[in-house]
Design an enzyme around this catalytic site. Structure first.
Site, PDB file in Angstrom:
ATOM      1  N   GLU A 157      -5.621   9.693   4.867  1.00 18.73           N
ATOM      2  CA  GLU A 157      -5.178  10.946   4.226  1.00 18.73           C
ATOM      3  C   GLU A 157      -6.351  11.651   3.531  1.00 18.73           C
ATOM      4  O   GLU A 157      -6.307  12.858   3.310  1.00 18.73           O
ATOM      5  CB  GLU A 157      -4.077  10.667   3.196  1.00 18.73           C
ATOM      6  CG  GLU A 157      -2.719  10.407   3.792  1.00 18.73           C
ATOM      7  CD  GLU A 157      -2.103  11.613   4.473  1.00 18.73           C
ATOM      8  OE1 GLU A 157      -1.984  12.662   3.822  1.00 18.73           O
ATOM      9  OE2 GLU A 157      -1.749  11.520   5.658  1.00 18.73           O
ATOM     10  N   TYR A 172      -1.998  12.902  -3.645  1.00 20.26           N
ATOM     11  CA  TYR A 172      -2.233  11.504  -3.259  1.00 20.26           C
ATOM     12  C   TYR A 172      -3.651  11.336  -2.719  1.00 20.26           C
ATOM     13  O   TYR A 172      -4.406  10.462  -3.147  1.00 20.26           O
ATOM     14  CB  TYR A 172      -1.192  11.098  -2.210  1.00 20.26           C
ATOM     15  CG  TYR A 172      -1.472   9.789  -1.505  1.00 20.26           C
ATOM     16  CD1 TYR A 172      -1.255   8.573  -2.140  1.00 20.26           C
ATOM     17  CD2 TYR A 172      -1.951   9.770  -0.188  1.00 20.26           C
ATOM     18  CE1 TYR A 172      -1.510   7.365  -1.487  1.00 20.26           C
ATOM     19  CE2 TYR A 172      -2.202   8.578   0.470  1.00 20.26           C
ATOM     20  CZ  TYR A 172      -1.981   7.372  -0.181  1.00 20.26           C
ATOM     21  OH  TYR A 172      -2.239   6.182   0.458  1.00 20.26           O
ATOM     22  N   LYS A 177      -7.002   9.335  -4.152  1.00 15.31           N
ATOM     23  CA  LYS A 177      -7.644   8.275  -3.358  1.00 15.31           C
ATOM     24  C   LYS A 177      -9.135   8.565  -3.126  1.00 15.31           C
ATOM     25  O   LYS A 177      -9.939   7.643  -3.048  1.00 15.31           O
ATOM     26  CB  LYS A 177      -6.919   8.116  -2.017  1.00 15.31           C
ATOM     27  CG  LYS A 177      -5.547   7.438  -2.128  1.00 15.31           C
ATOM     28  CD  LYS A 177      -5.671   5.938  -2.331  1.00 15.31           C
ATOM     29  CE  LYS A 177      -4.335   5.233  -2.237  1.00 15.31           C
ATOM     30  NZ  LYS A 177      -4.425   3.780  -2.313  1.00 15.31           N
ATOM     31  N   THR A 214      -7.614   5.563   2.439  1.00 17.77           N
ATOM     32  CA  THR A 214      -6.651   6.045   3.426  1.00 17.77           C
ATOM     33  C   THR A 214      -7.198   7.198   4.262  1.00 17.77           C
ATOM     34  O   THR A 214      -7.998   8.015   3.772  1.00 17.77           O
ATOM     35  CB  THR A 214      -5.368   6.513   2.698  1.00 17.77           C
ATOM     36  OG1 THR A 214      -4.592   7.317   3.592  1.00 17.77           O
ATOM     37  CG2 THR A 214      -5.656   7.344   1.463  1.00 17.77           C
TER      38      THR A 214
END
Ligand code: NAP
Ligand code: F7E
Length: 344
Positions: A137, A159, A163, A135
């Site tokens: 992010e 999160y 990841k 991602t």
């Protein structure tokens, strides 16, 4: 015969990917969690009879290993087995409230999956390809704009940290054990099937409720209006996932639109679809979005602020365009918003 396993098949991306792979005549397996599938099966209802759904959880390494063995045993003549790891606790703000659980699913879950595959005989692993749902992010407090495959990660949520761990494990198993393990680095993608608690769907549903007189307050409560996101359509992105696994070697690819918009701009565009022209008054938590009739349509609720915010995401997908010939059908943010309003 091509077979595929999709973890997170009941989610937004999983359901579109399953449709795409069915069109391509794959035999599809999907992992679902028992309780949530009772309440979260709507995205799959129309294709349910064509899928082989198995109960599982990313935190259960023995369960994942058994699932993979079962699929291989059921399909002894398979030519390629593609595994798309889409399962995740995918809400960034929620990850601040349940950081350890998020890490167990989004980070260690990938380790569980990779270990289940690594121990298989080489003639089997040679026919397995794994996609990991990385991602944008992971860029966090961004160190370079636009972001590419070589931009350093600087995560700023549990999160994103989980990841990044997953991304690195994929690279380690690719380099160390020769697995066909590829990372997608996907920027935000949305659709009519987007979860209700992500900002685009919250705005679209909020506008519809206001339009149909179903919102008794007449306004939507939002958090940070100034973060910028690179929003594309999920149908284009699941096609990109598939292309990543069709490439002749495992690699990492950014999928993005190359455009960025603020949350505020998304709000304005969405209301305009229903004939409401929003202007803004006030500042900070007192800022409001007002329509042409003077009615308040947006108020700020600090409950939606995050402890750390990713302020600016803007991806450069030129590697995927050049190497995979990835192209998007939904070219503009207005095309995406229109499709989200269609609800199909
Ligand atoms: P989503 O709609 O939230 O779907 C997540 C899926 O993961 C659901 O099917 C969920 O199943 C499943 N899941 C959650 N916890 C699990 C667990 N412990 N074990 C097994 N399954 C579990 O997310 P999405 O938007 O489709 O995103 C798909 C993937 O891409 C995620 O990994 C996400 O982090 C990543 N990603 C998304 C975007 C985006 O903009 N959408 C961008 C980049 C990366 P239940 O129904 O049981 O909850
Ligand atoms: O927030 C701001 C919020 O939750 C977008 C996931 O799919 O994409 C997604 O993560 C922005 C943020 O998506 C509200 O602060 C304002 O700046 O829709 P979102 P996200 O955090 O970008 C990435 C690529 C993923 O990988 C994730 O899995 O909107 N915002 N007001 C709000 N956000 C929410 N959710 N709700 C609000 O009321």
């Amino acid at each position: 015969m091509k077979i595929a396993l999709i973890t997170g098949i009941s989610g937004q991306d999983g359901s579109y990917l399953a449709e795409l792979l069915l069109e391509k005549n794959y035999k599809i397996y999907g992992i679902v969690r028992r309780n949530s599938f009772l309440f979260n099966s709507a995205r799959l209802e129309h294709i349910r009879d064509h899928l082989n759904l198995l109960y599982g959880d990313m935190t259960d390494c023995a369960g994942l290993s058994n699932t993979i063995h079962k699929i291989i045993n059921e399909n002894s003549n398979f030519s390629i087995f593609e595994i798309y790891n889409l399962a995740a606790q995918s809400h960034v703000q929620v990850s601040f409230e349940i950081p350890k659980y998020t890490t167990e699913v989004d980070g260690l879950g990938v380790c569980n999956l990779l270990e289940a595959i690594r121990v298989l005989p080489k003639y089997t692993t040679d026919k397995i390809r794994i996609y990991q749902a990385g991602t944008s992010e992971m860029y966090g407090h961004v160190l370079e704009t636009p972001q590419t495959e070589t931009t350093p990660f600087n995560p700023c949520s549990p999160y994103a940290a989980a990841k990044v761990y997953a991304y690195n494990m994929m690279k380690i198993y690719r380099e160390g054990y020769g697995l066909f393990a590829s990372n997608g680095i996907l920027f935000n993608h949305e659709s009519p099937r987007r979860g209700a608690h992500f900002v685009t769907q919250k705005i679209i549903k909020g506008v519809l409720d206001i339009n149909y007189g179903k919102n008794k307050d007449g306004f939507i409560r939002l958090g940070n209006l100034y973060s910028k996101r690179d929003w594309g359509h999920t149908k284009d992105y699941v096609y990109g996932m598939w292309l990543i696994l069709q490439h002749d070697k495992p690699d990492d690819f950014v999928l993005a639109t190359g455009e960025t918009h603020t949350v505020k701009s998304f709000v304005e565009k969405a209301f305009l679809f229903k004939g409401l022209l929003i202007h803004w008054v006030g500042e900070g938590i007192n800022e409001k979005g007002i329509d042409q009739d003077g009615k308040t349509r947006i108020v700020i609720d600090p409950k939606y602020y995050r402890p750390c915010e990713v302020e600016l995401l803007l991806g450069n997908p030129s590697k995927a365009t050049r190497i995979l010939n990835w192209n998007r059908k939904f070219k503009t943010l207005n095309n995406l918003i229109k499709d989200m309003f269609s609800g199909k």
